[in-house]
Design an enzyme around this catalytic site. Structure first.
Site, PDB file in Angstrom:
ATOM      1  N   ASP A   1       0.711  -1.476  -0.217  1.00 30.84           N
ATOM      2  CA  ASP A   1      -0.057   0.081  -0.007  1.00 30.84           C
ATOM      3  C   ASP A   1       0.564   1.170   0.313  1.00 30.84           C
ATOM      4  OD1 ASP A   1      -3.392  -0.129   0.799  1.00 30.84           O
ATOM      5  OD2 ASP A   1      -2.185   2.142   0.757  1.00 30.84           O
TER       6      ASP A   1
ATOM      7  N   ASP B   1       4.217   1.782  -3.824  1.00 31.90           N
ATOM      8  CA  ASP B   1       3.202   2.251  -4.959  1.00 31.90           C
ATOM      9  C   ASP B   1       3.529   1.897  -6.172  1.00 31.90           C
ATOM     10  OD1 ASP B   1       1.338   4.145  -6.958  1.00 31.90           O
ATOM     11  OD2 ASP B   1       1.690   5.665  -6.020  1.00 31.90           O
ATOM     12  N   VAL B   2       1.832   1.288  -6.400  1.00 31.95           N
ATOM     13  CA  VAL B   2       1.114   0.414  -7.422  1.00 31.95           C
ATOM     14  C   VAL B   2       1.841   0.632  -9.034  1.00 31.95           C
ATOM     15  CG1 VAL B   2      -0.009  -1.674  -6.455  1.00 31.95           C
ATOM     16  CG2 VAL B   2      -1.382   0.659  -7.752  1.00 31.95           C
TER      17      VAL B   2
ATOM     18  N   LEU C   1      -6.248  -4.509  -5.384  1.00 31.49           N
ATOM     19  CA  LEU C   1      -7.107  -3.388  -4.877  1.00 31.49           C
ATOM     20  C   LEU C   1      -7.122  -1.671  -5.229  1.00 31.49           C
ATOM     21  CD1 LEU C   1      -8.527  -6.534  -3.760  1.00 31.49           C
ATOM     22  CD2 LEU C   1      -8.911  -5.484  -1.979  1.00 31.49           C
TER      23      LEU C   1
ATOM     24  N   THR D   1      -2.814   4.840 -11.273  1.00 29.29           N
ATOM     25  CA  THR D   1      -3.120   3.463 -10.158  1.00 29.29           C
ATOM     26  C   THR D   1      -3.699   2.640 -11.392  1.00 29.29           C
ATOM     27  OG1 THR D   1      -2.820   4.853  -8.009  1.00 29.29           O
ATOM     28  CG2 THR D   1      -3.861   3.196  -8.294  1.00 29.29           C
TER      29      THR D   1
ATOM     30  N   GLY E   1       1.770  -7.963 -15.363  1.00 25.79           N
ATOM     31  CA  GLY E   1       3.300  -8.345 -15.528  1.00 25.79           C
ATOM     32  C   GLY E   1       3.635  -9.714 -14.845  1.00 25.79           C
TER      33      GLY E   1
ATOM     34  N   ARG F   1       4.848 -13.208 -15.101  1.00 23.05           N
ATOM     35  CA  ARG F   1       6.086 -14.025 -15.234  1.00 23.05           C
ATOM     36  C   ARG F   1       6.546 -14.748 -13.688  1.00 23.05           C
ATOM     37  NH1 ARG F   1      11.013  -9.592 -13.590  1.00 23.05           N
ATOM     38  NH2 ARG F   1      12.394 -11.072 -13.016  1.00 23.05           N
TER      39      ARG F   1
ATOM     40  N   TYR G   1     -12.362   7.845 -12.488  1.00 26.57           N
ATOM     41  CA  TYR G   1     -12.336   6.314 -11.995  1.00 26.57           C
ATOM     42  C   TYR G   1     -12.380   5.306 -12.953  1.00 26.57           C
ATOM     43  CZ  TYR G   1     -13.490   3.161  -8.231  1.00 26.57           C
ATOM     44  OH  TYR G   1     -13.974   1.727  -7.126  1.00 26.57           O
TER      45      TYR G   1
ATOM     46  N   TYR H   1      -4.512  -9.503 -21.055  1.00 24.10           N
ATOM     47  CA  TYR H   1      -3.447 -10.097 -20.338  1.00 24.10           C
ATOM     48  C   TYR H   1      -4.136 -11.525 -20.840  1.00 24.10           C
ATOM     49  CZ  TYR H   1       0.109  -7.131 -19.278  1.00 24.10           C
ATOM     50  OH  TYR H   1       1.273  -6.326 -19.294  1.00 24.10           O
TER      51      TYR H   1
HETATM   52  N1  LIG Z   1     -15.595   0.185  -0.979  1.00 20.86           N
HETATM   53  C1  LIG Z   1     -16.114  -0.022  -2.694  1.00 20.86           C
HETATM   54  O1  LIG Z   1     -17.713   0.601  -2.234  1.00 20.86           O
HETATM   55  C2  LIG Z   1     -16.352  -0.197  -3.889  1.00 20.86           C
HETATM   56  C3  LIG Z   1     -16.757  -0.585  -5.481  1.00 20.86           C
HETATM   57  C4  LIG Z   1     -16.584  -0.771  -5.915  1.00 20.86           C
HETATM   58  C5  LIG Z   1     -15.313  -1.540  -6.266  1.00 20.86           C
HETATM   59  N2  LIG Z   1     -14.090  -1.073  -5.083  1.00 20.86           N
HETATM   60  C6  LIG Z   1     -12.583  -1.399  -5.116  1.00 20.86           C
HETATM   61  O2  LIG Z   1     -12.557  -2.298  -3.954  1.00 20.86           O
HETATM   62  C7  LIG Z   1     -11.017  -1.875  -3.717  1.00 20.86           C
HETATM   63  C8  LIG Z   1     -10.919  -1.386  -2.455  1.00 20.86           C
HETATM   64  O3  LIG Z   1     -12.146   0.125  -2.414  1.00 20.86           O
HETATM   65  P1  LIG Z   1     -11.628   0.331  -1.310  1.00 20.86           P
HETATM   66  O4  LIG Z   1     -12.751   0.998  -0.220  1.00 20.86           O
HETATM   67  O5  LIG Z   1     -11.068  -1.123   0.032  1.00 20.86           O
HETATM   68  O6  LIG Z   1     -11.040   1.618  -0.793  1.00 20.86           O
HETATM   69  P2  LIG Z   1      -9.611   2.285   0.223  1.00 20.86           P
HETATM   70  O7  LIG Z   1      -9.064   3.666  -0.429  1.00 20.86           O
HETATM   71  O8  LIG Z   1      -9.815   1.519   1.667  1.00 20.86           O
HETATM   72  O9  LIG Z   1      -8.608   1.083  -0.467  1.00 20.86           O
HETATM   73  C9  LIG Z   1      -7.916   1.680  -1.381  1.00 20.86           C
HETATM   74  C10 LIG Z   1      -6.643   1.350  -0.739  1.00 20.86           C
HETATM   75  O10 LIG Z   1      -5.147   1.531  -2.519  1.00 20.86           O
HETATM   76  C11 LIG Z   1      -4.214   1.645  -1.307  1.00 20.86           C
HETATM   77  N3  LIG Z   1      -3.560   2.426  -2.664  1.00 20.86           N
HETATM   78  C12 LIG Z   1      -4.408   3.569  -3.616  1.00 20.86           C
HETATM   79  N4  LIG Z   1      -3.571   4.486  -4.510  1.00 20.86           N
HETATM   80  C13 LIG Z   1      -2.495   3.495  -4.535  1.00 20.86           C
HETATM   81  C14 LIG Z   1      -1.477   3.671  -5.333  1.00 20.86           C
HETATM   82  N5  LIG Z   1      -1.386   3.534  -6.799  1.00 20.86           N
HETATM   83  N6  LIG Z   1      -0.290   2.414  -4.403  1.00 20.86           N
HETATM   84  C15 LIG Z   1      -0.841   1.035  -3.945  1.00 20.86           C
HETATM   85  N7  LIG Z   1      -1.713   1.836  -2.781  1.00 20.86           N
HETATM   86  C16 LIG Z   1      -2.668   2.734  -3.708  1.00 20.86           C
HETATM   87  C17 LIG Z   1      -4.931   3.174  -0.720  1.00 20.86           C
HETATM   88  O11 LIG Z   1      -4.097   3.040  -0.026  1.00 20.86           O
HETATM   89  C18 LIG Z   1      -6.038   2.513   0.140  1.00 20.86           C
HETATM   90  O12 LIG Z   1      -5.239   1.436   1.027  1.00 20.86           O
HETATM   91  C19 LIG Z   1     -10.729  -0.455  -5.096  1.00 20.86           C
HETATM   92  O13 LIG Z   1     -10.370  -0.960  -5.620  1.00 20.86           O
HETATM   93  C20 LIG Z   1     -11.699   0.211  -4.890  1.00 20.86           C
HETATM   94  O14 LIG Z   1     -12.040   1.003  -5.942  1.00 20.86           O
HETATM   95  C21 LIG Z   1     -15.068  -0.456  -4.181  1.00 20.86           C
END
Ligand SMILES: NC(=O)c1ccc[n+]([C@@H]2O[C@H](COP(=O)([O-])OP(=O)(O)OC[C@H]3O[C@@H](n4cnc5c(N)ncnc54)[C@H](O)[C@@H]3O)[C@@H](O)[C@H]2O)c1
Length: 315
Positions: free
Chosen positions: A32, A57-58, A72, A91, A101, A105, A144, A158
């Protein structure tokens, strides 16, 4: 025992997933950058020798040997994903490329957390996976929505081109403990406002409906999807089809908290979909009769307990 990488593992859903997969006897690597996630969400797991925490960072490549990847990482609420919209696109898109990727691998199975937002403001109701969506490609939510749509396309490409073992889940509104208190999402908003005795703000006339899924139901679906047969890539909807209007939700929360809050109506934000509800028949068929089992009232009670502790600084 499997070794599992969870990107975005310190976020709301990710932290519950880390906890659950550790409980099931796996080794978990949580990655994270703490943009919206926080160490406090996973601090209780740090003593577990099978849990590792990586700040990364991803949008940059990352290499590790694992059996499975849950991707996620991505801010999920409009306030956070619009804060730096270009970074949100990076992101979703570069994060997907980097993780795919890696999966290619090391031959790991990889699951993408996609979203019901890929349906945009849907013209079909409820939404089956076969519905292509009605997304505004240049609107303020597009960083988004389109980022996630592109990630889905990357996953399928992929898979088709490189035979990567992929899974895609489309997550509908999910709530529960460890949601961000200031992310503008309706459940956390209403609960925090009710607990503070502030007015509950409803955008529009409050008749718009949403379906709310409790986080434990989602985790069950995600884990079943990860374990599903290789030929089933998804996308598959994971959500609770029971619809509630914003007014119903506000009243339920006022009732649970015993708050004296009143309701205040504000104009609807741009591109806010008026209705969204999952068709979950594919999940039922392919994921061993998966269905959400936690009723809204029960889930809200657990979430209120969490926010109550958070606000009184017990957490
Ligand atoms: N909560 C919902 O209702 C919901 C609905 C649809 C989809 N999602 C998807 O589920 C996933 C998790 O959502 P959530 O509700 O837990 O949100 P969240 O914001 O609590 O969690 C996202 C996490 O990703 C981390 N993050 C963000 N950008 C990053 C990066 N560039 N590199 C590394 N880490 C990064 C953040 O710090 C955070 O810990 C997300 O991909 C979101 O799009 C959630």
């Amino acid at each position: 025992m499997k070794r599992i990488l969870i990107t975005g593992g310190a976020g709301f859903i990710g932290s519950h997933l880390c906890e659950r997969l550790l409980k099931e006897g796996n080794e978990v690597i949580c990655l994270d950058n703490y943009f919206t996630g926080s160490k406090s969400n996973i601090v209780h797991l740090l003593e577990n020798p099978y849990f590792e925490l990586i700040r990364h960072d991803v949008t940059h490549p990352y290499f590790v040997e694992v059996d499975e990847i849950y991707n996620l990482a991505c801010p999920a609420s409009p306030v956070h994903y619009q804060y730096n919209s270009i970074k949100t696109i990076k992101t979703s898109v570069m994060g997907a490329i980097n993780m795919l990727g890696l999966a290619k691998r090391i031959k790991a199975r990889i699951l993408q957390a996609s979203t019901s937002e890929v349906y945009g403001d849907p013209l079909e109701h409820p939404q089956p996976e076969s519905y292509w969506g009605n997304v505004n490609p240049i609107g303020v939510r597009s960083c988004y929505d389109e980022g996630k749509r592109c990630a889905e396309s990357l996953f399928l490409n992929y898979h088709r081109q490189n035979n990567v073992d992929i899974k895609i889940v489309r997550i509908f509104n999910t709530y529960g403990p460890r949601m961000h208190p200031n992310d503008g999402r309706v459940v956390s908003n209403f609960i925090v406002q009710a607990l503070k005795g502030e007015s509950i703000t409803i955008f529009g006339d409050g008749s718009q409906t949403r379906s709310f899924q409790y986080v434990d139901d989602l985790l069950e679906g995600m884990i079943r999807m990860m374990k599903s047969k290789k030929s089933f890539t998804g996308p598959v909807n994971l959500g609770n089809p029971n619809e509630f209007s914003m007014i119903q939700l506000a009243n339920e929360i006022i009732d649970i908290t015993g708050s004296k809050s009143t309701i205040k109506y504000l104009p609807l934000p741009e591109d806010d979909p008026s209705q969204r509800q999952p068709d979950i028949s594919l999940a039922e068929k392919e994921l061993n009769n998966w269905q959400p089992v936690i009723q809204l009232r029960k889930g809200l009670e657990k979430t209120v307990t969490y926010f109550d502790k958070l606000l009184t600084k017990e957490l």
